[in-house]
Design an enzyme around this catalytic site. Structure first.
Site, PDB file in Angstrom:
ATOM      1  N   HIS A   1      44.216 -15.451  49.484  1.00 56.30           N
ATOM      2  CA  HIS A   1      43.440 -15.083  48.311  1.00 56.30           C
ATOM      3  C   HIS A   1      43.055 -13.606  48.383  1.00 56.30           C
ATOM      4  CE1 HIS A   1      39.708 -14.996  50.645  1.00 56.30           C
ATOM      5  NE2 HIS A   1      40.106 -16.126  51.210  1.00 56.30           N
TER       6      HIS A   1
ATOM      7  N   GLU B   1      53.088  -7.256  45.807  1.00 57.02           N
ATOM      8  CA  GLU B   1      53.004  -7.752  44.434  1.00 57.02           C
ATOM      9  C   GLU B   1      53.961  -6.972  43.523  1.00 57.02           C
ATOM     10  OE1 GLU B   1      51.392 -10.340  43.478  1.00 57.02           O
ATOM     11  OE2 GLU B   1      49.771 -10.676  44.888  1.00 57.02           O
TER      12      GLU B   1
ATOM     13  N   LYS C   1      45.728  -9.254  53.378  1.00 56.05           N
ATOM     14  CA  LYS C   1      47.170  -9.068  53.177  1.00 56.05           C
ATOM     15  C   LYS C   1      47.551  -7.596  53.121  1.00 56.05           C
ATOM     16  CE  LYS C   1      47.495 -11.237  49.257  1.00 56.05           C
ATOM     17  NZ  LYS C   1      46.037 -11.353  49.011  1.00 56.05           N
TER      18      LYS C   1
END
Length: 288
Positions: free
Chosen positions: A41, A171, A46
């Site tokens: 999350h 992403e 990350k």
């Protein structure tokens, strides 16, 4: 080229009232040639982990070994430049980093900066643009005149032109429509398959993890709380929910079908696996 974390911790603004743990005692190895996904999350660590992959950040404690280079808290920044070529980073919305007057010049900038001749870099830029699916007629145009999806491909081509052995993607499909997302993910899969490129993907898209990843790292609170294959990670829906993570769409559908009386020998991760599991229960192939 493997990248190994050995009891790595990282503290933001150490020694100040604003100190905060970014990583907590992380030990793992990202194998050369594998497709690794990092999930967790928002705020799980990350991006902090990602920035250790080419020593943009250095550990506060522990070591990161990138190929044959060992990065410690005292490693001198002056000797890290070659790592930035070996480990290419594509950050969120990479098109915001475009700055040259033409697509060709933007893609060629990195290779020229590392000593490649202008003509050779121009040819490499043309070849790399074709690799990422850009038409030849965009090379002489300003990158800012292109569509959002094409601008992102220019930015990715600029990273690939450095010919890294590891491609790190933070992403990479954020903000794209479904078709654009599918096209980019297919491109990364092709690079992994045909060129043996190591891929490290940070994503919130669990479908992409199920479809493409071979190895998954799960971060929470700066710690690596689980790692394994996608099938191992997605086998426990309750554990995922406890860590604010979702199941892939296909796996979630299979769970709903199980509640209606269907049975699967193993949890389906992809549409093909779901179809194979359903076919004998529906009296034949779903392709018929």
């Amino acid at each position: 080229m493997d990248i190994t974390f050995d009891h790595v911790s990282y503290t933001y603004q150490p020694g100040t009232p604003f100190a905060g743990a970014g990583l907590r005692d992380v030990s793992t190895t990202i194998r050369g040639g594998e497709y690794t996904a990092i999930i967790g999350h928002t705020g799980s660590g990350k991006s902090t982990l990602l920035q250790h992959l080419n020593a943009l950040l250095k550990p506060t404690e522990g070591t990161v070994t990138i190929g044959d280079r060992v990065i410690t808290p005292t490693t001198n920044n002056k000797h890290l430049r070659p790592l930035r070529q070996q480990v290419g980073m594509v950050f969120q919305f990479p098109e915001s980093q475009l700055f040259e007057s033409t697509v060709q010049r933007d893609i060629a900038f990195g290779p020229e900066n590392f000593g490649m001749g202008k003509d050779e870099a121009a040819q490499l830029a043309a070849d790399t643009a074709k690799l990422v699916g850009l038409p030849d007629d965009v090379l002489g145009r300003s990158p800012f005149d292109l569509s959002g999806g094409q601008m992102r491909r220019v930015a990715i081509a600029g990273v690939l032109a450095m010919q890294p052995s590891v491609l790190v993607l933070d992403e990479p499909t954020a903000g794209l429509d479904p078709a654009g997302r599918r096209d980019l993910m297919a491109l990364f899969a092709q690079l992994h398959r045909e060129q043996g490129l190591t891929i490290v993907l940070v994503t919130h898209q669990m479908d992409d993890v199920a479809d493409f990843a071979e190895h998954v790292l799960v971060m929470d609170g700066g710690a690596l709380v689980k790692e394994g294959t996608p099938r191992e990670i997605f086998a426990d829906a309750e554990w995922l929910q406890a860590h604010s993570l979702a199941l892939p769409t296909t796996t979630r559908m299979a769970g709903e079908l199980t509640e209606r009386g269907f049975h699967f020998d193993r949890v389906p991760l992809t549409l093909a696996e779901l179809a194979d599991g359903l076919a004998p229960q529906l009296g034949g192939s779903l392709d018929e």
